[in-house]
Design a protein around this motif. Sequence first.
Motif, mmCIF file in Angstrom:
data_model
loop_
_atom_site.group_PDB
_atom_site.id
_atom_site.type_symbol
_atom_site.label_atom_id
_atom_site.label_comp_id
_atom_site.label_asym_id
_atom_site.label_seq_id
_atom_site.Cartn_x
_atom_site.Cartn_y
_atom_site.Cartn_z
ATOM 1 N N ARG A 81 0.820 -1.207 0.000
ATOM 2 C CA ARG A 81 0.000 0.000 0.000
ATOM 3 C C ARG A 81 0.856 1.261 0.000
ATOM 4 N N PRO A 82 1.885 1.347 0.850
ATOM 5 C CA PRO A 82 2.734 2.543 0.769
ATOM 6 C C PRO A 82 3.393 2.702 -0.609
ATOM 7 N N THR A 83 3.718 1.598 -1.258
ATOM 8 C CA THR A 83 4.322 1.681 -2.590
ATOM 9 C C THR A 83 3.348 2.320 -3.568
ATOM 10 N N VAL A 84 2.090 1.928 -3.498
ATOM 11 C CA VAL A 84 1.070 2.516 -4.375
ATOM 12 C C VAL A 84 0.917 4.004 -4.064
ATOM 13 N N VAL A 85 0.939 4.351 -2.783
ATOM 14 C CA VAL A 85 0.821 5.750 -2.383
ATOM 15 C C VAL A 85 1.993 6.554 -2.944
ATOM 16 N N TYR A 86 3.215 6.053 -2.770
ATOM 17 C CA TYR A 86 4.395 6.781 -3.243
ATOM 18 C C TYR A 86 4.441 6.857 -4.766
ATOM 19 N N PHE A 87 4.017 5.808 -5.456
ATOM 20 C CA PHE A 87 3.961 5.841 -6.918
ATOM 21 C C PHE A 87 2.971 6.899 -7.388
ATOM 22 N N GLY A 88 1.824 6.969 -6.732
ATOM 23 C CA GLY A 88 0.836 7.990 -7.076
ATOM 24 C C GLY A 88 1.369 9.386 -6.843
ATOM 25 N N LEU A 89 2.073 9.576 -5.718
ATOM 26 C CA LEU A 89 2.679 10.875 -5.446
ATOM 27 C C LEU A 89 3.725 11.225 -6.506
ATOM 28 N N LEU A 90 4.490 10.239 -6.938
ATOM 29 C CA LEU A 90 5.491 10.449 -7.988
ATOM 30 C C LEU A 90 4.815 10.874 -9.292
ATOM 31 N N MET A 91 3.740 10.177 -9.665
ATOM 32 C CA MET A 91 3.009 10.529 -10.892
ATOM 33 C C MET A 91 2.442 11.947 -10.803
ATOM 34 N N ILE A 92 1.849 12.272 -9.674
ATOM 35 C CA ILE A 92 1.270 13.601 -9.486
ATOM 36 C C ILE A 92 2.366 14.663 -9.505
ATOM 37 N N GLY A 93 3.470 14.390 -8.793
ATOM 38 C CA GLY A 93 4.586 15.342 -8.749
ATOM 39 C C GLY A 93 5.192 15.578 -10.120
ATOM 40 N N CYS A 94 5.415 14.516 -10.865
ATOM 41 C CA CYS A 94 5.983 14.664 -12.212
ATOM 42 C C CYS A 94 5.031 15.442 -13.109
ATOM 43 N N ASN A 95 3.785 15.077 -13.069
ATOM 44 C CA ASN A 95 2.803 15.651 -13.981
ATOM 45 C C ASN A 95 2.481 17.110 -13.671
ATOM 46 N N TYR A 96 2.348 17.443 -12.389
ATOM 47 C CA TYR A 96 1.878 18.777 -12.037
ATOM 48 C C TYR A 96 2.950 19.690 -11.458
#
Length: 153
Positions: A81-96
């Motif tokens: 679950r933390p991996t999914v959270v961090y991956f999502g944060l990475l996607m959001i950070g890169c994109n926005y």
Amino acid sequence: MSWFSQFFTNNITSILSSITNTVDQFHLSKEEKHQFQLAMEKIIQDKFSETEKTIRQELSSREKILVAELNQGDTYTKRARPTVVYFGLLMIGCNYLIVPLATQLLGIQMQTITLPTEFWVAWGGVVSTWSVGRSFEKGRVSNKFSQAAAGKQ
């Protein structure tokens, strides 16, 4: 009485009154109507009882699966679950953050990716579940909900 039982009891009363109003259109004696009403009430209560039992079994099996996952020796399962959270944060950070900064500062033309609604729904569900579980775990609160969310302490 649980909220679940209250919900079904209120629905039984509503359904039974509708049925009784329909039966009133036919010519039955008071005793026959009363017997009919009791029989219908028993049938409806039995059906709702079966439904409640099925839902409780489903919730219990989900809880057992979650507890088994959290108590197993494989440490990655606990980190999934933390991996999914961090991956999502990475996607959001890169994109926005990174792409707009690179576009403005370096003059590189890059387009942001529109993250689909499914991403936000799934990622938000995982984040909220993980956050609630960690909060209960850190707060040393122990009840059935916290045990289902964070595993038995």
